[in-house]
Design a protein around this motif. Structure first.
Motif, PDB file in Angstrom:
ATOM      1  N   ILE A 234       0.730  -1.333  -0.144  1.00  0.00           N
ATOM      2  CA  ILE A 234       0.018   0.125  -0.006  1.00  0.00           C
ATOM      3  C   ILE A 234       0.830   1.211  -0.068  1.00  0.00           C
ATOM      4  N   TRP A 235       1.838   1.251   0.592  1.00  0.00           N
ATOM      5  CA  TRP A 235       2.981   2.620   0.837  1.00  0.00           C
ATOM      6  C   TRP A 235       3.742   2.442  -0.486  1.00  0.00           C
ATOM      7  N   PHE A 236       3.976   1.615  -1.337  1.00  0.00           N
ATOM      8  CA  PHE A 236       4.512   1.491  -2.670  1.00  0.00           C
ATOM      9  C   PHE A 236       3.679   2.068  -3.861  1.00  0.00           C
ATOM     10  N   LEU A 237       2.480   1.966  -3.593  1.00  0.00           N
ATOM     11  CA  LEU A 237       1.317   2.325  -4.540  1.00  0.00           C
ATOM     12  C   LEU A 237       1.498   3.650  -4.837  1.00  0.00           C
ATOM     13  N   TRP A 238       1.633   4.705  -3.826  1.00  0.00           N
ATOM     14  CA  TRP A 238       1.673   6.078  -3.994  1.00  0.00           C
ATOM     15  C   TRP A 238       2.967   6.495  -4.568  1.00  0.00           C
ATOM     16  N   PRO A 239       4.105   6.332  -4.525  1.00  0.00           N
ATOM     17  CA  PRO A 239       5.150   6.583  -5.230  1.00  0.00           C
ATOM     18  C   PRO A 239       5.052   6.204  -6.483  1.00  0.00           C
ATOM     19  N   LEU A 240       4.567   4.787  -6.763  1.00  0.00           N
ATOM     20  CA  LEU A 240       4.614   4.131  -8.178  1.00  0.00           C
ATOM     21  C   LEU A 240       3.547   5.139  -9.057  1.00  0.00           C
ATOM     22  N   LEU A 241       2.489   5.584  -8.293  1.00  0.00           N
ATOM     23  CA  LEU A 241       1.477   6.330  -9.249  1.00  0.00           C
ATOM     24  C   LEU A 241       1.926   7.722  -9.578  1.00  0.00           C
ATOM     25  N   PHE A 242       2.862   8.313  -8.810  1.00  0.00           N
ATOM     26  CA  PHE A 242       3.711   9.402  -8.905  1.00  0.00           C
ATOM     27  C   PHE A 242       4.638   9.425 -10.227  1.00  0.00           C
ATOM     28  N   ILE A 244       4.480   7.211 -12.486  1.00  0.00           N
ATOM     29  CA  ILE A 244       3.734   6.966 -13.758  1.00  0.00           C
ATOM     30  C   ILE A 244       3.135   8.270 -14.423  1.00  0.00           C
ATOM     31  N   ILE A 245       2.738   9.126 -13.337  1.00  0.00           N
ATOM     32  CA  ILE A 245       2.463  10.485 -13.954  1.00  0.00           C
ATOM     33  C   ILE A 245       3.697  11.341 -14.476  1.00  0.00           C
ATOM     34  N   ILE A 246       4.687  11.106 -13.826  1.00  0.00           N
ATOM     35  CA  ILE A 246       5.928  11.920 -14.411  1.00  0.00           C
ATOM     36  C   ILE A 246       6.468  11.367 -15.629  1.00  0.00           C
ATOM     37  N   MET A 247       6.239   9.930 -15.780  1.00  0.00           N
ATOM     38  CA  MET A 247       6.768   9.653 -17.254  1.00  0.00           C
ATOM     39  C   MET A 247       5.837  10.158 -18.212  1.00  0.00           C
ATOM     40  N   PHE A 248       4.470  10.487 -18.054  1.00  0.00           N
ATOM     41  CA  PHE A 248       3.485  10.837 -18.988  1.00  0.00           C
ATOM     42  C   PHE A 248       3.663  12.384 -19.101  1.00  0.00           C
ATOM     43  N   THR A 249       3.924  13.048 -18.199  1.00  0.00           N
ATOM     44  CA  THR A 249       3.749  14.588 -18.202  1.00  0.00           C
ATOM     45  C   THR A 249       5.211  15.342 -18.145  1.00  0.00           C
ATOM     46  N   ARG A 258      16.422  13.792 -13.053  1.00  0.00           N
ATOM     47  CA  ARG A 258      16.483  15.164 -12.123  1.00  0.00           C
ATOM     48  C   ARG A 258      16.251  14.451 -10.553  1.00  0.00           C
ATOM     49  N   SER A 259      17.266  15.150  -9.834  1.00  0.00           N
ATOM     50  CA  SER A 259      17.105  14.460  -8.455  1.00  0.00           C
ATOM     51  C   SER A 259      15.831  14.840  -7.693  1.00  0.00           C
ATOM     52  N   TRP A 260      15.104  16.012  -7.988  1.00  0.00           N
ATOM     53  CA  TRP A 260      13.838  16.141  -7.437  1.00  0.00           C
ATOM     54  C   TRP A 260      12.811  15.082  -7.408  1.00  0.00           C
ATOM     55  N   VAL A 261      12.853  14.419  -8.705  1.00  0.00           N
ATOM     56  CA  VAL A 261      11.900  13.386  -8.791  1.00  0.00           C
ATOM     57  C   VAL A 261      12.268  12.318  -7.811  1.00  0.00           C
ATOM     58  N   LEU A 262      13.400  12.011  -7.495  1.00  0.00           N
ATOM     59  CA  LEU A 262      13.532  10.886  -6.503  1.00  0.00           C
ATOM     60  C   LEU A 262      13.143  11.294  -5.260  1.00  0.00           C
ATOM     61  N   TYR A 263      13.589  12.799  -4.921  1.00  0.00           N
ATOM     62  CA  TYR A 263      13.364  13.236  -3.825  1.00  0.00           C
ATOM     63  C   TYR A 263      11.665  13.230  -3.476  1.00  0.00           C
ATOM     64  N   THR A 264      10.957  13.726  -4.331  1.00  0.00           N
ATOM     65  CA  THR A 264       9.654  13.875  -4.225  1.00  0.00           C
ATOM     66  C   THR A 264       9.168  12.441  -4.199  1.00  0.00           C
ATOM     67  N   GLY A 265       9.621  11.259  -4.935  1.00  0.00           N
ATOM     68  CA  GLY A 265       9.045   9.960  -4.554  1.00  0.00           C
ATOM     69  C   GLY A 265       9.328   9.299  -3.216  1.00  0.00           C
ATOM     70  N   ILE A 266      10.599   9.766  -2.726  1.00  0.00           N
ATOM     71  CA  ILE A 266      10.567   9.351  -1.450  1.00  0.00           C
ATOM     72  C   ILE A 266       9.840   9.910  -0.077  1.00  0.00           C
ATOM     73  N   PHE A 267       9.505  11.298  -0.395  1.00  0.00           N
ATOM     74  CA  PHE A 267       8.683  12.022   0.418  1.00  0.00           C
ATOM     75  C   PHE A 267       7.398  11.393   0.338  1.00  0.00           C
ATOM     76  N   ILE A 268       6.690  11.074  -0.764  1.00  0.00           N
ATOM     77  CA  ILE A 268       5.508  10.709  -1.036  1.00  0.00           C
ATOM     78  C   ILE A 268       5.231   9.193  -0.285  1.00  0.00           C
TER      79      ILE A 268
END
Length: 349
Positions: A234-242, A244-249, A258-268
């Motif tokens: 359940i915890w993994f689903l949210w950064p996974l969804l993030f 997927i959104i980044i890959m398309f947008t 970009r490092s901010w993508v990693l940090y945002t994923g970890i934060f989520i």
């Protein structure tokens, strides 16, 4: 009747409406020399089951065991009272309590109790149910304990055995050594606890039985910890969804790592873990876990601490591997979940 270094002593108890009349004698040859007499009474709801005594410095030391005639729990309840004084002085019975030295509760089902007066004072040897970490999914077992009675009639309890099997019938062989029977299924073993260095040296080895038991407990705890992996999905689903959104947008952000993508994923991921922490860190889990894992606020503290450890391991390994952002995020989550599984997973079931 007891035998001490000063001679043989006899205690005679007479029961009447007024209470329990005690008369003390010393055996001298074929005669009995009366030392004194006194009396005591117990509560109306209690029945005297046993009296142990010893004599030291012309004073009696008695241990009275009582049984509750009726208890609210419906279980047999024993109480123990101790008193000492001159022979002509009535005992001032003080109820003894035995605190578990490895938990915040009292020892339960105290029995097989014997009393002995030593140079260190009055010592009690007994079996009781107390905390142990030698069993899988069970944290209590009958073990052997020793209690020293202090001047204020408080007890200082020491655990002398710590086995996963049922221990009983303790006997003091000498001031340094005790033996007891360890019931291990069909086989009953006679075990020894000693403070003598030569005995400790011989016993300082891993037996086949201990190795098998430890291996079985380890495998059992790790298998229970696997359920933590299911909850962490359940915890993994949210950064996974993030991701997927980044890959398309924001395709360029992924392509350029970009490092901010990693940090945002970890934060989520950490926010999701903290927000839904009760799914894993339930009240039942915290009640089974030791105190250093179950103090107030421990779930959040450990989630963040494991996050720091996972991030440090990621930074140590990723520069040499040239990992992409999705791989780095997966590595971080994997290490984080592994730490939680190993530390908290065994207490999940």
């Amino acid at each position: 009747m007891i035998e001490t270094e000063n001679g043989v002593y006899l205690l005679i108890r007479m029961v009447s409406i007024e209470g329990n009349q005690l008369t003390y004698y010393q055996v001298k040859g074929n005669n009995l020399q009366k030392l004194g007499e006194n009396a005591f009474a117990v509560k109306g709801s209690e029945e005297v089951r046993d009296i142990q005594f010893t004599v030291k410095n012309n004073m009696y030391h008695i241990l009275v065991s009582t049984l509750q005639k009726q208890s609210q729990s419906g279980e047999v309840e024993n109480d123990y009272y101790y008193a000492e004084g001159p022979f002509e002085e009535d005992p001032n019975l003080n109820r003894l309590s035995f605190s578990d030295p490895f938990s915040s509760t009292e020892l339960r089902e105290v029995s097989d109790l014997s009393m002995e007066y030593t140079e260190d004072g009055t010592l009690l040897l007994f079996k009781a149910t107390g905390w142990t970490e030698t069993r899988f999914r069970e944290n209590t077992q009958f073990n052997i304990y020793q209690a020293k009675i202090k001047n204020n009639n408080e007890t200082e309890v020491t655990r002398l055995s710590n086995t996963p099997s049922f221990s009983n019938f303790p006997i003091r062989v000498n001031p340094d050594t005790i033996i007891w029977v360890d019931h291990g299924g069909e086989n009953h073993n006679l075990l020894v606890s000693s403070s003598r260095p030569e005995v400790i040296t011989k016993a300082d080895q891993v037996t086949k039985q201990a190795l098998l038991h430890t291996s079985g407990k380890t495998i059992g705890m790790l298998s229970a910890g696997l359920f933590a992996l299911l909850i962490s999905i359940i915890w993994f689903l949210w950064p996974l969804l993030f991701m997927i959104i980044i890959m398309f947008t924001r395709v360029e952000a992924m392509d350029q790592d970009r490092s901010w993508v990693l940090y945002t994923g970890i934060f989520i991921y950490l926010i999701a873990a903290i927000w839904t922490k009760d799914l894993l860190f339930s009240e039942s889990l915290l009640s089974r876990a030791p105190e250093y894992l179950s103090f107030p606020g421990s779930p959040i503290l450990y989630l963040l601490s494991f996050g720091l450890i996972s991030f440090a391991m990621l930074k140590i390994g990723s520069p040499t591997k040239d990992w992409s952002i999705p791989v780095q995020l997966t590595y971080f989550i994997g290490v984080h979940v592994l730490l939680i599984t190993v530390i908290f997973g065994p207490y999940l079931l």
